[in-house]
Motif scaffolding. Structure first.
Motif, PDB file in Angstrom:
ATOM      1  N   ARG A 133       1.184  -1.484  -0.202  1.00 49.30           N
ATOM      2  CA  ARG A 133       0.159  -0.248  -0.116  1.00 49.30           C
ATOM      3  C   ARG A 133       0.890   1.368  -0.003  1.00 49.30           C
ATOM      4  N   GLN A 134       2.045   1.346   0.714  1.00 43.75           N
ATOM      5  CA  GLN A 134       2.937   2.782   0.351  1.00 43.75           C
ATOM      6  C   GLN A 134       3.288   2.114  -0.755  1.00 43.75           C
ATOM      7  N   ARG A 135       3.922   1.295  -1.282  1.00 46.37           N
ATOM      8  CA  ARG A 135       4.254   1.844  -3.037  1.00 46.37           C
ATOM      9  C   ARG A 135       3.257   2.438  -3.086  1.00 46.37           C
ATOM     10  N   ASP A 136       2.409   1.868  -3.446  1.00 40.76           N
ATOM     11  CA  ASP A 136       1.481   2.000  -4.379  1.00 40.76           C
ATOM     12  C   ASP A 136       1.067   4.004  -4.042  1.00 40.76           C
ATOM     13  N   GLU A 137       0.828   4.009  -2.646  1.00 37.10           N
ATOM     14  CA  GLU A 137       0.530   5.837  -3.030  1.00 37.10           C
ATOM     15  C   GLU A 137       1.885   6.079  -2.855  1.00 37.10           C
ATOM     16  N   SER A 138       3.024   5.768  -2.605  1.00 35.71           N
ATOM     17  CA  SER A 138       4.429   6.715  -2.708  1.00 35.71           C
ATOM     18  C   SER A 138       4.078   6.437  -4.550  1.00 35.71           C
ATOM     19  N   GLY A 139       3.053   6.062  -5.624  1.00 35.70           N
ATOM     20  CA  GLY A 139       3.547   5.926  -6.470  1.00 35.70           C
ATOM     21  C   GLY A 139       4.884   5.602  -7.570  1.00 35.70           C
ATOM     22  N   ILE A 140       5.177   4.522  -6.381  1.00 34.07           N
ATOM     23  CA  ILE A 140       6.994   4.190  -7.239  1.00 34.07           C
ATOM     24  C   ILE A 140       6.362   1.841  -7.868  1.00 34.07           C
ATOM     25  N   PRO A 141       6.665   2.314  -9.168  1.00 30.74           N
ATOM     26  CA  PRO A 141       6.172   0.743  -9.745  1.00 30.74           C
ATOM     27  C   PRO A 141       6.645  -0.626  -9.201  1.00 30.74           C
ATOM     28  N   LEU A 142       7.282  -0.408  -8.324  1.00 31.76           N
ATOM     29  CA  LEU A 142       8.277  -1.866  -7.940  1.00 31.76           C
ATOM     30  C   LEU A 142       8.253  -2.112  -6.774  1.00 31.76           C
ATOM     31  N   ALA A 143       8.328  -3.120  -6.333  1.00 36.05           N
ATOM     32  CA  ALA A 143       8.671  -3.542  -4.991  1.00 36.05           C
ATOM     33  C   ALA A 143       9.152  -4.779  -4.628  1.00 36.05           C
ATOM     34  N   THR A 144      11.027  -4.418  -4.142  1.00 37.47           N
ATOM     35  CA  THR A 144      11.662  -5.602  -4.102  1.00 37.47           C
ATOM     36  C   THR A 144      11.965  -5.401  -2.922  1.00 37.47           C
ATOM     37  N   ILE A 145      12.491  -7.022  -2.514  1.00 34.46           N
ATOM     38  CA  ILE A 145      13.491  -7.801  -1.250  1.00 34.46           C
ATOM     39  C   ILE A 145      14.579  -8.685  -1.620  1.00 34.46           C
ATOM     40  N   ALA A 146      15.788  -7.961  -0.691  1.00 36.22           N
ATOM     41  CA  ALA A 146      16.457  -9.417  -1.008  1.00 36.22           C
ATOM     42  C   ALA A 146      16.460 -10.747   0.009  1.00 36.22           C
ATOM     43  N   VAL A 147      15.870 -11.995  -0.144  1.00 38.90           N
ATOM     44  CA  VAL A 147      15.624 -13.025   0.547  1.00 38.90           C
ATOM     45  C   VAL A 147      16.996 -14.071   1.124  1.00 38.90           C
ATOM     46  N   ASP A 148      17.304 -14.482   1.841  1.00 43.31           N
ATOM     47  CA  ASP A 148      17.831 -15.400   1.817  1.00 43.31           C
ATOM     48  C   ASP A 148      17.115 -16.828   1.156  1.00 43.31           C
ATOM     49  N   PRO A 149      18.309 -17.232   0.263  1.00 43.53           N
ATOM     50  CA  PRO A 149      17.672 -18.352  -0.678  1.00 43.53           C
ATOM     51  C   PRO A 149      17.218 -19.815  -0.132  1.00 43.53           C
ATOM     52  N   ASP A 150      18.318 -19.574   1.682  1.00 44.26           N
ATOM     53  CA  ASP A 150      18.234 -20.712   2.336  1.00 44.26           C
ATOM     54  C   ASP A 150      16.899 -20.837   3.569  1.00 44.26           C
ATOM     55  N   ASN A 151      16.115 -19.823   3.554  1.00 42.42           N
ATOM     56  CA  ASN A 151      15.138 -19.132   4.234  1.00 42.42           C
ATOM     57  C   ASN A 151      13.896 -19.667   3.735  1.00 42.42           C
ATOM     58  N   ASP A 152      13.881 -21.035   4.289  1.00 35.00           N
ATOM     59  CA  ASP A 152      12.533 -22.111   3.393  1.00 35.00           C
ATOM     60  C   ASP A 152      11.059 -20.606   3.316  1.00 35.00           C
ATOM     61  N   ASN A 153      11.288 -20.358   4.924  1.00 33.47           N
ATOM     62  CA  ASN A 153       9.911 -19.786   5.202  1.00 33.47           C
ATOM     63  C   ASN A 153       9.554 -18.198   5.315  1.00 33.47           C
ATOM     64  N   ALA A 154      10.490 -17.893   4.920  1.00 34.78           N
ATOM     65  CA  ALA A 154      10.787 -16.163   4.303  1.00 34.78           C
ATOM     66  C   ALA A 154      10.913 -16.130   3.397  1.00 34.78           C
ATOM     67  N   TYR A 155      10.962 -17.139   2.167  1.00 41.49           N
ATOM     68  CA  TYR A 155      10.610 -17.132   0.851  1.00 41.49           C
ATOM     69  C   TYR A 155       9.653 -17.471   0.268  1.00 41.49           C
ATOM     70  N   ARG A 156       8.809 -18.867   0.699  1.00 44.16           N
ATOM     71  CA  ARG A 156       7.215 -19.080   0.903  1.00 44.16           C
ATOM     72  C   ARG A 156       6.095 -17.793   0.938  1.00 44.16           C
ATOM     73  N   LEU A 157       6.845 -17.475   1.769  1.00 47.06           N
ATOM     74  CA  LEU A 157       5.944 -15.682   2.599  1.00 47.06           C
ATOM     75  C   LEU A 157       5.924 -15.035   1.693  1.00 47.06           C
ATOM     76  N   TYR A 158       6.940 -14.449   1.172  1.00 46.56           N
ATOM     77  CA  TYR A 158       7.113 -13.512  -0.123  1.00 46.56           C
ATOM     78  C   TYR A 158       6.418 -14.231  -1.338  1.00 46.56           C
ATOM     79  N   LEU A 159       6.713 -15.040  -2.035  1.00 47.01           N
ATOM     80  CA  LEU A 159       5.736 -15.584  -3.218  1.00 47.01           C
ATOM     81  C   LEU A 159       4.340 -15.765  -3.222  1.00 47.01           C
ATOM     82  N   LYS A 160       4.092 -16.206  -1.199  1.00 47.37           N
ATOM     83  CA  LYS A 160       2.385 -16.327  -1.679  1.00 47.37           C
ATOM     84  C   LYS A 160       1.689 -15.067  -1.624  1.00 47.37           C
ATOM     85  N   ASN A 161       2.753 -13.573  -1.188  1.00 50.67           N
ATOM     86  CA  ASN A 161       2.431 -12.242  -1.116  1.00 50.67           C
ATOM     87  C   ASN A 161       2.798 -11.357  -3.122  1.00 50.67           C
ATOM     88  N   GLY A 162       3.244 -12.452  -3.584  1.00 50.01           N
ATOM     89  CA  GLY A 162       3.447 -12.141  -4.902  1.00 50.01           C
ATOM     90  C   GLY A 162       3.927 -11.846  -5.724  1.00 50.01           C
TER      91      GLY A 162
END
Length: 182
Positions: A133-162
């Motif tokens: 929502r903050q990204r959209d309100e800012s008019g910024i086109p892309l959300a990004t994150i750096a995630v540890d590829p070995d952190n399966d729980n975090a990885y699944r969380l981000y994939l689940k959220n698009g």
């Protein structure tokens, strides 16, 4: 009792909570009080990556339970140039030549942490939705994150959220997967 997640912007008074949870997001679960205090001082500032101004807190039934630090990537380099010398005092390492984590045109999710007793209650997803929502309100086109590829729980969380994979990035001497959400 119905469980309730509320999301609020952090205040300067939240600096210690921010510091503790930025460390938790970095998998530093044990830090001495002096180090936490030093990072809290960084969080009290207006011009750092981990500033209270960039922080959002999730409360679960009125108790602070999660934290997100996110910001417009256009300000990343300016905030980094203030933050990294201050962190160097704390950790001793010089990160001035590492890859930029974010740039203009990106809304960057820098840190996300949920206290252990509050996990699997939807708090992380609520924080991610708030970031988008903050990204959209800012008019910024892309959300990004750096995630540890070995952190399966975090990885699944981000994939689940698009989010989806978009390459790799090395930050703090560690290679992460870069995920994006257009």
């Amino acid at each position: 009792m119905t469980e309730k997640i509320t999301i609020r912007r952090a205040t300067v008074a939240d600096a210690r909570f921010i510091a503790e949870n930025v460390l938790r997001a970095l998998h530093i679960d044990e830090a001495d009080d002096g180090h936490i205090g030093h990072l809290a001082d960084i969080c009290r500032r207006d011009d750092t990556l981990y500033s209270w101004r960039n922080a959002t807190i999730a409360e679960y039934n009125g108790v602070p339970a999660g934290l997100m630090v996110s910001y417009d990537g256009a300000g990343y380099r300016r905030m980094r140039d203030v933050t990294f010398p201050m962190i160097r005092i704390y950790v001793g390492d010089d990160y001035s030549s590492m890859d930029d984590e974010a740039c203009a045109g990106e809304y960057y999710l820098d840190s996300l942490s949920v206290l252990p007793g509050y996990r699997r209650k939807g708090i992380a997803s609520a924080l991610i939705r708030q970031m988008l929502r903050q990204r959209d309100e800012s008019g910024i086109p892309l959300a990004t994150i750096a995630v540890d590829p070995d952190n399966d729980n975090a990885y699944r969380l981000y994939l689940k959220n698009g989010f989806r994979h978009d390459g790799r990035i090395t930050v703090f001497n560690t290679t992460y997967d870069r995920l994006i959400q257009p």
